[in-house]
Every structure is written in C-alpha cells, then in structure tokens.
Write a protein that holds these residues in place. Structure first.
Motif, short mmCIF file in Angstrom:
data_model
loop_
_atom_site.label_atom_id
_atom_site.label_comp_id
_atom_site.label_asym_id
_atom_site.label_seq_id
_atom_site.Cartn_x
_atom_site.Cartn_y
_atom_site.Cartn_z
N GLU A 184 43.13 35.27 31.43
CA GLU A 184 43.76 36.28 32.29
C GLU A 184 42.73 37.29 32.80
N GLU A 191 41.37 37.68 35.57
CA GLU A 191 41.66 38.23 36.89
C GLU A 191 42.46 39.53 36.78
N THR A 192 43.28 39.63 35.74
CA THR A 192 44.08 40.84 35.53
C THR A 192 43.19 42.05 35.30
N LYS A 220 40.20 42.49 36.45
CA LYS A 220 39.62 42.82 37.76
C LYS A 220 40.61 43.63 38.59
N ILE A 221 41.88 43.24 38.53
CA ILE A 221 42.92 43.95 39.29
C ILE A 221 43.07 45.38 38.77
N GLN A 269 32.45 37.94 28.87
CA GLN A 269 33.47 38.14 29.91
C GLN A 269 33.74 39.62 30.13
N THR A 276 32.58 41.66 33.60
CA THR A 276 33.66 42.17 34.45
C THR A 276 33.57 43.69 34.60
N TYR A 318 33.08 45.12 38.33
CA TYR A 318 34.30 45.54 39.01
C TYR A 318 34.76 46.96 38.70
#
Length: 226
Positions: free
Chosen positions: A101, A103-104, A106-107, A131, A135, A139
């Motif tokens: 998950e 991508e969460t 990053k959001i 990871q 990230t 980001y």
C-alpha cells in the motif's frame, strides 16, 4: 445512555483519546458530533468498524493537527486515505502502512503538505526501511522527524549504501532541513533494524557532523510519542 441523534452536534474539545473496546462503542455516537476545536486524535488498542472513523474524520478532520492510531484493522488503508482527504492541516501522524500500500503513503505526503513528523511501522507485512526512507525523501514536503517503529522482525535489511543514498538525497532537498531520526525496536532482540549495522552507525555519525541529522535516537520504548 440516551442515543445521539443522527444530526451534527458541536462541542469545544481540543483533544480526544480513545482506548479499549468499551470506549469504541461510544465512538459510534461520536461520528455525528462536530468537535470544532479538535486538534489531537488518539485511538489505541481497538478500532471502530463500518466506516465510523472515516465519517468522524469527514466531520472533524479539517482542524486536526495530530493523529495517533495504534490498532489492528483490515480497513486501515481506507482510514489512511481518509486522513489524506479530510486532514489537510495535519502536523504529526502515527500510522501503519502495508508494503503493498505504498501508494497510500505518497498520497498522504501529497495531500498533507504541512506534515512535519511521521511514525511508520516497519517489518512483517508493513513497509521495509528502504521503502519508508525512499518515499519520505522523495514525496514528503515538510517532514523534519521520522520515526521507524519495528514491532516485527525486519524482512529486508537496509544496506549501508541505501542509507547513504537516503542522506545524500535528503541533504539535496530544497529547502534544506535537518532530520530527527528515531528507531523504535520492540520485543525482538534479533531485530535487524538499520541501527544494528556498524557501518550504518558510522554513516549516521557522519551526517550528524555535517548537520544533516539533527537528532538520532534508538529506543525500545514503544510508547515513544512523536
């Protein structure tokens, strides 16, 4: 106790802390309440179900500056997405994100632009240190404190060259900010978190001297609060 009607009620409370399952029952009623001054939300040891916390965040997330959540739930990813959607003013976040998950996270960084401190669970089914670090450096926008919480055995050992790459990239960020890095190791003596590697410690000391790292701390106190 009388039922809270499904209409919005306003209360002036700046902190809300819930723990244990008996308190969570009452949380079902709180989803309809607006805490106009609420800035800190803590949930420990249990988790409201059926989308209740998401509705609560929809009503109360816009003023929240700190969220601390420590509990197990299959819908945790939905909650993280709700945090990114309804909590734009967030400064501090303690949460867990599974390794599938990413991508969460990053959001969250893209939506919560004022986020300064984050506590991320590592190991097991959660993110690896690599990871998390990659990230954060790529980001995040205003992070100055990163807490890596190892409740489980680390699956992927962070190599010294990967740690060095993180600090190089961090030092090249604009604007430049010194980083506080905290490692929490809990329960497992055989844990292979990044601080167990002597070469990693040498790299950390190097970047402390360069001013890239403001503070480095290793603790077994799982209650350490960001």
């Amino acid at each position: 106790m009388s039922k809270v009607p499904k209409t919005l009620i306003k209360l002036d409370i700046d902190k809300l802390k819930l723990s244990l399952k008996k308190c969570i029952v009452g949380f079902e009623k709180l989803q309809y309440v607006i805490f106009s001054q609420l800035q800190v939300l803590k949930i420990r040891n249990a988790f409201p179900s059926n989308g209740i916390p998401i509705k609560f965040l929809e009503n109360n997330g816009k003023n929240l500056k700190e969220i601390y959540i420590c509990c197990n739930d299959k819908s945790f990813n939905l909650l993280n997405l709700a945090i990114s959607k309804f909590c734009p003013m967030l400064r501090k976040l303690s949460t867990r994100i599974k390794n599938n998950e990413l991508e969460t996270l990053k959001i969250i960084f893209n939506s919560c632009k004022y986020l300064e401190s984050i506590k991320i669970w590592c190991g097991g089914s959660f993110l690896s240190e690599k990871q998390a670090l990659e990230t954060v450096v790529k980001y995040s926008q205003n992070i100055n404190e990163l807490v890596l919480y190892h409740l489980y055995i680390t699956q992927f050992i962070l190599l010294p060259k990967e740690l060095e790459s993180f600090f190089i990239n961090w030092s090249n960020r604009v604007p430049q900010k010194s980083l506080s890095l905290v490692i929490i190791v809990y329960l497992y003596e055989e844990n292979t978190s990044l601080d167990k590697n002597d070469e990693n410690i040498e790299i950390i000391n190097k970047y402390i001297k360069l001013g890239v790292i403001k503070k480095f701390k290793v603790t077994d106190d799982y209650r350490y609060s960001i």
